[in-house]
Design a protein around this motif. Structure first.
Motif, PDB file in Angstrom:
ATOM      1  N   ASP A   1      19.630  87.287  25.579  1.00 13.26           N
ATOM      2  CA  ASP A   1      20.378  88.011  26.602  1.00 13.26           C
ATOM      3  C   ASP A   1      20.187  87.344  27.943  1.00 13.26           C
ATOM      4  OD1 ASP A   1      21.539  90.638  25.442  1.00 13.26           O
ATOM      5  OD2 ASP A   1      19.559  90.456  24.545  1.00 13.26           O
ATOM      6  N   GLU A   2      21.205  87.481  28.772  1.00 15.42           N
ATOM      7  CA  GLU A   2      21.134  86.823  30.067  1.00 15.42           C
ATOM      8  C   GLU A   2      21.323  87.825  31.203  1.00 15.42           C
ATOM      9  OE1 GLU A   2      24.174  83.912  30.875  1.00 15.42           O
ATOM     10  OE2 GLU A   2      22.769  82.767  32.073  1.00 15.42           O
ATOM     11  N   LEU A   3      22.565  88.319  31.326  1.00 18.21           N
ATOM     12  CA  LEU A   3      22.904  89.211  32.436  1.00 18.21           C
ATOM     13  C   LEU A   3      22.011  90.457  32.470  1.00 18.21           C
ATOM     14  CD1 LEU A   3      25.101  89.043  34.594  1.00 18.21           C
ATOM     15  CD2 LEU A   3      26.604  90.345  33.075  1.00 18.21           C
ATOM     16  N   MET A   4      21.743  91.024  31.272  1.00 16.72           N
ATOM     17  CA  MET A   4      21.040  92.314  31.192  1.00 16.72           C
ATOM     18  C   MET A   4      19.668  92.294  31.873  1.00 16.72           C
ATOM     19  SD  MET A   4      23.364  93.597  29.507  1.00 16.72           S
ATOM     20  CE  MET A   4      24.745  92.714  28.825  1.00 16.72           C
ATOM     21  N   TRP A   5      19.004  91.129  31.830  1.00 10.19           N
ATOM     22  CA  TRP A   5      17.656  91.080  32.415  1.00 10.19           C
ATOM     23  C   TRP A   5      17.708  91.227  33.935  1.00 10.19           C
ATOM     24  CZ3 TRP A   5      13.990  91.977  29.144  1.00 10.19           C
ATOM     25  CH2 TRP A   5      14.091  91.531  27.825  1.00 10.19           C
ATOM     26  N   GLY A   6      18.886  91.114  34.513  1.00 16.07           N
ATOM     27  CA  GLY A   6      19.030  91.293  35.956  1.00 16.07           C
ATOM     28  C   GLY A   6      18.749  92.727  36.392  1.00 16.07           C
ATOM     29  N   TRP A   7      18.892  93.667  35.455  1.00 21.83           N
ATOM     30  CA  TRP A   7      18.597  95.073  35.777  1.00 21.83           C
ATOM     31  C   TRP A   7      17.634  95.646  34.741  1.00 21.83           C
ATOM     32  CZ3 TRP A   7      23.911  93.518  35.748  1.00 21.83           C
ATOM     33  CH2 TRP A   7      24.526  93.574  34.503  1.00 21.83           C
TER      34      TRP A   7
END
Ligand SMILES: Nc1nc2c(c(=O)[nH]1)N[C@H]1C(S)=C(S)[C@@H](COP(=O)(O)OP(=O)(O)OC[C@H]3O[C@@H](n4cnc5c(=O)[nH]c(N)nc54)[C@H](O)[C@@H]3O)O[C@H]1N2
Ligand SMILES: Nc1nc2c(c(=O)[nH]1)N[C@H]1C(S)=C(S)[C@@H](COP(=O)(O)OP(=O)(O)OC[C@H]3O[C@@H](n4cnc5c(=O)[nH]c(N)nc54)[C@H](O)[C@@H]3O)O[C@H]1N2
Ligand code: SF4
Ligand SMILES: [Mo]
Length: 755
Positions: free
Chosen positions: A468-474
């Motif tokens: 996962d990429e984007l999800m770790w931003g939140w």
């Protein structure tokens, strides 16, 4: 339809994690279906099928959490309806084709449209699973940049939040999330993690975290027109009229200022525009909004006080606040109340995550690109202004169906089912057959892809590596997990990133004959190197492979824990991540506004003019509310938008596609539990079974989205048995949040009568 082999090939390529004493081989995988990112154990049978999926207890992130959907990845892979071979339209049906034949047909169709109408007649629709796939996500740019503009499920989802984050923090994807693990007072508005698992809030067991807040003496307040399953884990349910959250939050701000509860805390030097706020909220007394919102003035005051005076507190808003008439105002004000009470960028408040692999989406900030401007162009037919490069998803139907210069003749859908998921979806269903070329990259012949000229199969959830990429931003913690593909792709199959690269090439005027994947990939990788300030001539020779893994390695190495190609000797690389199938954890969220805020002023823009300009529209609605029944959406734990209803274990049991209505409203409408109702809106009319329950507040009815699987030509044999009805037939395309163009699929005025 040609015949599809019943059993897919199963050539194992993933590493075995463990061989149990009974000989069972166990592989590990992170579930790609939602933001919980659960670690799974896949137990393999002698014939290499997945016989059982269990939670992986040693996963550093999810620690044994799982939901019913995650246990079905094997079934998704084995589903005989899953498209595994390219399909080419022949008359009313499809024939199975080789990949070469399918790409040849794509070239022919694409060239036909480009020659006759030019690129202006082409577009794409990008769906939700793209956000959960690094292969589709990283290579999207090679395809989507070929269109004048694209459509996406984003405008039926988080576009309002993207607008506010772009304006306030300088990047549309820098979305702050509540630190649920350390907060003592959490307000959940328009989100139902009991069903969704949490959204723009990555945390494996959100309900467990809510229970923990209560156990440590804290409070959880759920503000929602429906008493959802999340309320069972809360201390209080506050029913609210759909679409009125911005007014509620304005009144909260009024109380905060009136009662001297405002503080910027440590962010005083980091916030611009603070002085403009008090005059704006002055008029919105709790008493001026209580009738419209349905929230008593006393409750508004109490929540404002409790929230402001609890040291660790957060207000969180999600899709119920976005998919509504005042989505951008509500999404903005959520962040504002956190910021002006000192509950922002601090433990227990709203915070940003720190991804281990830096998301590409965080690269372009407005301190470099300039502040976002809106309405740079308008849609051809409706004149809808562009917002962050897109217009409402519901515009697509008329852009295809309306003759004239710029009429859309070519559509590529990537992991999307807009014939179900967007407002006015019946109009889109009528428009899709008019296309000269429709290419779908998808796993099913479903309500949308049945109209395609070519279907290129996506990968099954067991055929691709996953990270996962984007999800770790939140995400609540900085962690990273790599999953091998379990199975190899079928012989000769193209992976999804290759499909995107190739379609992009063809749309740019190239041909299959001169398609050079390695050269394109080197070009894209080199561009990325430059974004990180690296010289591609130095970096490229370090790799003997192309593709997404090379890019992931780059972003891990240049990320906060990376080795920066040798500068940091013990730093992280993808190879090191792969050595840890249980994942690597780098700790909880940390305050980081200094690094995150990248607006031209270098400060958080608290009161952007663009947002303030929408307040008059809110005042007008406050003066002239919709009375009568309004419709909202809901999700269910065992569904994923429109596409998992073909899994028998997930759809068995009671019909879930029902209209939930309050007993008083049921009496007034003349419908009873178990009967059928006709629901009519300005956009359309459907028939649906009725469920009478006081879990709805009076005046509001609820339907799930993602159903309506009775369409001819769709190849979903299980879903067809549990077809349900498509709620988006009721959603008027023109009913949008004006600032973002996002669909208002909540708060739709409807009439309910016995069917
Ligand atoms: N009324 C109402 N409408 C809504 C919503 C609502 O709350 N209410 N929610 C909205 C939201 S938030 C969203 S995100 C959208 C979703 O809208 P979409 O993204 O259009 O719909 P999905 O149902 O998620 O469909 C995903 C598609 O991807 C395919 N697919 C699944 N996995 C893969 C894969 O790995 N590769 C490929 N190539 N294809 C794959 C599936 O077969 C399916 O066709 O719906 C929106 N619509
Ligand atoms: N099981 C499952 N999980 C999913 C999905 C799925 O389809 N199924 N979809 C995924 C996707 S694409 C997304 S975007 C996320 C969404 O995740 P969530 O945001 O948690 O979405 P929902 O579960 O639909 O909850 C939305 C809530 O908003 C309420 N609501 C509606 N209108 C209003 C309003 O005007 N004001 C307020 N305050 N509340 C309102 C609804 O009653 C509902 O309870 O879930 C993701 N996770
Ligand atoms: S909660 Fe369910 S769907 Fe979401 S990641 Fe975990 S197992 Fe998958
Ligand atoms: Mo979504």
């Amino acid at each position: 339809m040609g015949s599809t082999p019943v059993a897919p090939p199963r050539r194992i390529v993933g590493r075995v994690h463990e061989v149990r004493h009974d000989g069972t081989r166990v592989h590990l995988r992170t579930c790609p279906l939602c933001e919980c990112m659960c670690g799974l154990e896949l137990h393999l049978d002698d014939d290499d099928t997945v016989s059982l999926i269990r939670p992986f207890r040693d996963d550093v992130w999810s620690q044994g959490y799982i939901c019913p959907k995650g246990t079905t990845l094997g079934r998704l892979h084995e589903d005989p309806d899953r498209v595994r071979t390219p399909l080419i339209r022949e008359g009313d049906t499809f024939r199975e084709a080789t990949w070469d034949e399918a790409f040849a047909r794509c070239e022919e169709l694409i060239d036909g449209v480009l020659d006759r109408y030019g690129a202006a007649a082409t577009t794409a629709f990008v769906g939700n699973p793209v956000g959960h796939s690094f292969s589709l996500g990283r290579y999207g740019a090679l395809l989507f940049s070929k269109f004048p503009h694209i459509y996406s499920s984003g405008t039926v989802d988080q576009w309002p939040k993207n607008v506010t984050c772009a304006l306030m923090y300088g990047n549309m994807w820098k979305i702050p999330t509540p630190d649920v693990r350390r907060t003592d007072y959490l307000v959940v508005m328009g989100g139902n993690p009991q069903a969704s698992g949490g959204s723009l809030l990555a945390c494996p067991d959100v309900l467990g975290e809510l229970d923990a807040i209560k156990e440590r003496g804290g409070q959880v307040v759920v503000i929602d027109p429906r008493r959802t399953g999340t309320v069972d884990h809360a201390t209080e349910w506050v029913p609210i009229r759909p679409g009125t959250d911005a007014a509620f939050l304005l009144a909260v701000l009024h109380v905060l200022f009136a009662d001297g509860l405002v503080t910027l805390g440590g962010l005083a030097d980091k916030v611009a525009g603070f002085d403009a706020l008090a005059p704006l909220v002055e008029e919105f007394t709790p008493e001026s909004v209580d009738a419209w919102t349905g929230v008593p003035a006393g409750t508004i005051r109490r929540i404002a006080h409790d929230f402001a005076t609890t040291p660790r507190a957060a207000v969180y808003g999600r899709i119920g606040l976005c998919n509504q008439e005042f989505g951008t105002l509500a999404s903005w004000l959520v962040d504002v109340v956190n910021i002006v009470t000192g509950h922002f960028d601090v433990e227990g408040g709203l915070m940003w995550g720190t991804p281990v692999s830096a998301p590409l989406a965080w690269m372009n900030n407005t301190d470099v690109t300039g502040p976002p401007t809106f309405g740079r162009w308008r849609s051809r037919v409706r004149g809808a202004p562009e917002v962050l490069g897109q217009v409402p998803a519901s515009c697509l139907a008329e852009e295809i169906a309306t003759p004239g210069d710029g009429q859309i003749r070519l559509l590529v859908t990537v992991a999307a089912n807009p014939a179900i998921s967007v407002p006015d979806s019946d109009r889109l269903e009528e428009a899709l057959p008019l296309l000269d070329c429709m290419i779908a990259v998808d796993n099913y012949v479903n309500e949308t892809t049945r109209f395609a000229h070519v279907i290129l199969p996506g990968v099954s959830p067991l055929e691709s590596p996953h990270l996962d990429e984007l999800m770790w931003g939140w995400a609540m913690r900085s962690a990273i997990k790599w999953s091998d593909a379990l199975y190899a792709l079928p012989d000769g199959a193209s992976d999804e990133w290759e499909i995107e690269a190739r379609l992009g090439w063809l749309l740019g005027g190239g041909s299959n004959a001169d398609f050079d994947l390695a050269a394109l990939d080197d070009g894209w990788f080199s561009a990325l190197c430059r974004m990180y300030g690296l010289d591609p001539a130095e970096i490229l020779p370090r790799y003997d492979h192309i593709g997404p893994e090379r890019m992931i390695d780059l972003t891990i190495r240049m990320g906060p824990w990376g080795d920066r190609y040798g500068e940091v000797p013990d730093g992280l690389t993808l190879a090191k991540v792969k050595e840890h199938p249980e994942g690597l954890d780098f700790g909880p969220m940390v305050p980081r506004a200094d690094a995150m805020v990248r607006t031209p002023s270098g400060k958080i823009e608290l009161v952007p003019d663009h947002l303030v300009s929408d307040l008059p529209r809110l005042r007008t609605r406050l003066a002239e509310p919709h009375d009568g029944l309004v419709l909202v959406s809901r999700r269910h734990l065992r569904s994923k938008n429109s596409w998992m209803h073909n899994v028998k274990v997930l759809v068995k049991g009671r019909d879930r596609c029902t209209l939930i209505i309050h007993p008083d409203d049921a009496v007034a409408a003349g419908v009873v539990d178990g009967s059928r109702a006709r629901v009519t809106s300005e956009a359309g009319s459907i028939e649906v079974p009725v469920e009478v329950s006081d879990e709805m507040m009076p005046g509001v009815v609820s339907l799930p989205h993602g159903w309506g699987h009775d369409r001819p030509g769709a190849r979903l044999s299980v879903a067809r048995e549990h077809a349900g009805v498509n709620s988006n037939i009721l959603a008027p395309g023109g009913f949008v949040d004006v600032l973002s163009g996002n669909a208002a699929v909540n708060g739709i005025p409807v009439e309910v009568v016995p069917a």
